[in-house]
Design an enzyme around this catalytic site. Structure first.
Site, short mmCIF file in Angstrom:
data_model
loop_
_atom_site.label_atom_id
_atom_site.label_comp_id
_atom_site.label_asym_id
_atom_site.label_seq_id
_atom_site.Cartn_x
_atom_site.Cartn_y
_atom_site.Cartn_z
N TYR A 154 43.23 35.43 36.84
CA TYR A 154 43.00 34.61 35.66
C TYR A 154 44.21 33.70 35.42
O TYR A 154 44.07 32.49 35.24
CB TYR A 154 42.77 35.52 34.44
CG TYR A 154 42.64 34.79 33.12
CD1 TYR A 154 43.72 34.69 32.24
CD2 TYR A 154 41.44 34.20 32.75
CE1 TYR A 154 43.60 34.02 31.03
CE2 TYR A 154 41.31 33.53 31.54
CZ TYR A 154 42.40 33.45 30.68
OH TYR A 154 42.28 32.78 29.49
N ALA A 156 46.54 32.80 37.51
CA ALA A 156 46.69 31.80 38.58
C ALA A 156 45.74 30.62 38.34
O ALA A 156 46.12 29.46 38.51
CB ALA A 156 46.42 32.43 39.93
#
Lengths: 249, 78
Positions: A154, A156
């Protein structure tokens, strides 16, 4: 009488992920500031509810899954030129990195990041974004500012979105188009409904916020409205922190 | 779903605790190595191996490995 630089009167704003949470609050609050809304989301029933709650008239709704290329292209073809675009649709799936699967990673990245690339590219090619328009990407404090176990993918995907918004701010500045991102802390929406994180843990987490609470969707919506309005005409390439002071400590 | 397989999968989430220390009667949260990261690893393992989504509350309520096993089994049969 002096004009109000914070108004969205006469502006056409597209909001993705408007069926719930931050997207829904943003669409409704934008309409209350005089905007004409184009809302999109996957859940037709909930999108209809948002549509019914918009102030004023001349709003359009597209119940589509933007991850489907033909549906995205079809929607962009039908769009009028917009004054504002809020790239907000997003999902989360808290899970330790070692247990993530390729399909889960693909879904997170497609929904949170790649769909915005496809949407923006298509809208630019088909000239659906007016000169001097404002684009706001909804990122997260988890997108590179902080992290927590389970938020690797998430985070990233959100960090990718923040970086994208900066480079687009530069590339689109020639047309007067501004691009900014907002980074909310934990906001009370449905995004955590199916997750494995218990209420007890969430309540403990609230104590980490100096302002003593999680955010509400309108806390983010109001900041987005500012960035969409003429009041922020000289602001581009910024990442606005909306986190109740979380990242201070 | 077999208890022996589950014990092996469960024990794999620990680095310092030997598989022989983990039995159905083990009160897993009393193990010295137990912490919130291992709890998340157990949740991840259960999802990956048994397609069952455990929550933090589930982990909080169960005392022994056997209780966890039975809870997962019940969720599979749901």
């Amino acid at each position: 009488m002096a004009s109000n630089p914070f108004t969205l009167e006469g502006k056409i704003i597209l909001v993705t992920g408007a069926s719930s949470g931050i997207g829904k609050a943003t669409a409704i609050d934008c309409s209350q500031q005089g905007a004409n809304l184009i809302i999109t989301g996957r859940n037709q029933d909930r999108l209809d509810t948002t549509l019914r709650n918009l102030d004023g008239e001349n709003h359009i709704s597209f119940p589509v899954d933007l991850c489907s290329d033909p549906d995205l292209i079809d929607m962009v073809d039908k769009l009028p030129m917009v004054d504002g675009l809020v790239c907000n649709a997003g999902i989360a799936n808290p899970k330790l990195f070692a247990f993530t699967s390729k399909s889960e990673v693909d879904l997170l990245f497609n929904t949170n990041f790649f769909v915005n690339i496809d949407l923006l590219r298509e809208m630019i090619k088909k000239k659906k974004i007016k000169k001097n328009a404002s684009i706001v990407m909804v990122s997260s404090i988890a997108g590179g500012l902080i992290t927590s176990p389970g938020s690797s993918i998430y985070g990233a995907s959100k960090a990718a979105l923040t970086a994208l918004s900066k480079s687009l701010a530069l590339e689109l500045s020639g047309k007067g188009i501004r691009v900014n991102s907002v980074s909310p802390g934990m906001i009370e929406t449905n995004i955590m409904n199916d997750s494995s994180i218990s209420e007890k843990v969430l309540n403990e987490d609230k104590k980490n916020y100096p302002l003593g609470r999680y955010g509400k969707p309108e806390d983010v919506a109001y900041a987005i409205i500012f960035l969409l309005s003429d009041a922020s005409s000289w602001i581009t390439g910024t990442n606005l922190l909306i986190d109740g002071g979380y990242t201070l400590r | 779903m077999e208890m022996n397989d589950f014990l092996a999968n469960f024990a794999e989430q620990f680095d310092e605790t030997g598989a022989d220390e983990i039995t159905p009667h083990t009160q897993f949260k009393e193990l010295e190595e137990w912490d919130s990261m291992i709890a998340m690893a157990v949740i991840g393992m259960t999802d990956a191996s048994y397609n069952v989504k455990l929550t933090g509350d589930d982990i909080r309520k169960m005392k022994t490995v056997e209780e966890l096993f039975l809870l997962i089994q019940a969720k599979i049969n749901d």
